[in-house]
Design an enzyme around this catalytic site. Structure first.
Site, PDB file in Angstrom:
ATOM      1  N   TYR A  47      -2.409  -0.432  10.101  1.00 34.12           N
ATOM      2  CA  TYR A  47      -2.405  -0.877   8.704  1.00 34.12           C
ATOM      3  C   TYR A  47      -1.081  -0.536   8.026  1.00 34.12           C
ATOM      4  CZ  TYR A  47      -3.915  -1.403   3.836  1.00 34.12           C
ATOM      5  OH  TYR A  47      -4.013  -1.776   2.515  1.00 34.12           O
ATOM      6  N   SER A 105       0.846  -1.195   0.000  1.00 34.37           N
ATOM      7  CA  SER A 105       0.000   0.000   0.000  1.00 34.37           C
ATOM      8  C   SER A 105       0.880   1.243   0.000  1.00 34.37           C
ATOM      9  CB  SER A 105      -0.905   0.024   1.226  1.00 34.37           C
ATOM     10  OG  SER A 105      -1.573   1.276   1.333  1.00 34.37           O
TER      11      SER A 105
END
Length: 246
Positions: free
Chosen positions: A155, A141
């Protein structure tokens, strides 16, 4: 093109979003495809039927990536069904975000189990079956390098861990002719982060190109890394983020 003719690819989390786009792109270029899903058998079935319509073999395996044994079993089932494994794409992930105070043991354990342990376990299992030319590609990501909003700590941490795994596996598997790479997508138009969502305008403004990616654009980079054209790329983190981290 049929760059992947005769190859078998396993995509974890391949029933939707980027994972589904990767499955379809690899199938378009000749690969037989196995995909895992956690709960949406209907979506997995739709991807399988699309792959079969291209004249390729396809299989959907139910496997919660939080379960290490299920992940390993999915790899073994792919090999048992199709006789080989050439490409592994670690795409399955959970996106648990929120204030630090709300990220307790349950959230931490699930995030690390799915986003970190599962890619390692899947890579370990897949590497046993791969020969020269094998490819392991993980989907990270953009927030591994830039966390622009509060609530992303857990995350972001999980996606950053994939960079270390990628480098370590690249060194270990390189002598066997297996490459290992990491793709960091930027904001991508999927059902979990739609380009017309409530935060889309702010997120789009953080990119250099002023738009979300299509899932197919991420899949194109994965396909390049999985092909012979990407044979000299390993241990790399490739940003496909529209300049989000520029």
């Amino acid at each position: 093109m049929n760059r992947f003719e005769g190859n078998v690819a396993l995509i974890t989390g391949g029933s939707r979003g980027i994972g589904a786009a990767v499955a379809l792109r690899l199938a378009e270029e000749g690969a037989d495809v196995v995909l895992t899903y956690a709960s949406r058998a209907d979506l997995a079935g739709e991807v399988v039927e699309k792959v079969k319509a291209m004249g390729r073999r396809a299989l959907a395996v139910r496997a919660d990536s939080a379960d290490a044994e299920a992940v390993t079993a999915a790899v073994e089932e792919a090999v048992a069904m199709f006789g080989r494994l050439d490409i592994l794409v670690n795409d399955a992930a959970v996106f648990l975000v929120g204030p630090l105070a709300d990220m307790g043991p349950a959230e931490i354990d699930r995030t690390l189990a799915v986003n970190v342990r599962a890619p390692f376990v899947a890579s370990r299992a897949a590497a046993r079956h791969m020969g020269r030319g094998g490819r392991i590609i993980s989907v990270g990501s953009n927030v591994a390098d830039r966390a622009p909003f509060p609530g992303l700590a857990l995350y972001s941490m999980s996606k950053t861990a994939l960079a270390g795994m990628t480098k370590g596996l690249a060194r270990e598997l390189g002598p066997r002719g297996i490459t290992v790479n990491l793709v960091h997508p930027g904001p991508t138009d999927t059902d979990t982060n739609p380009a017309d969502g409530p935060n889309a305008e702010a997120i789009t403004g953080l990119t250099a190109v002023g738009r979300y990616a299509e899932a197919s654009e991420i899949a194109a980079t994965v396909a390049h890394l999985a092909s012979t054209d990407g044979a000299y790329i390993t241990g790399a983190s490739v940003h496909v983020d529209g300049g989000f981290t520029a």
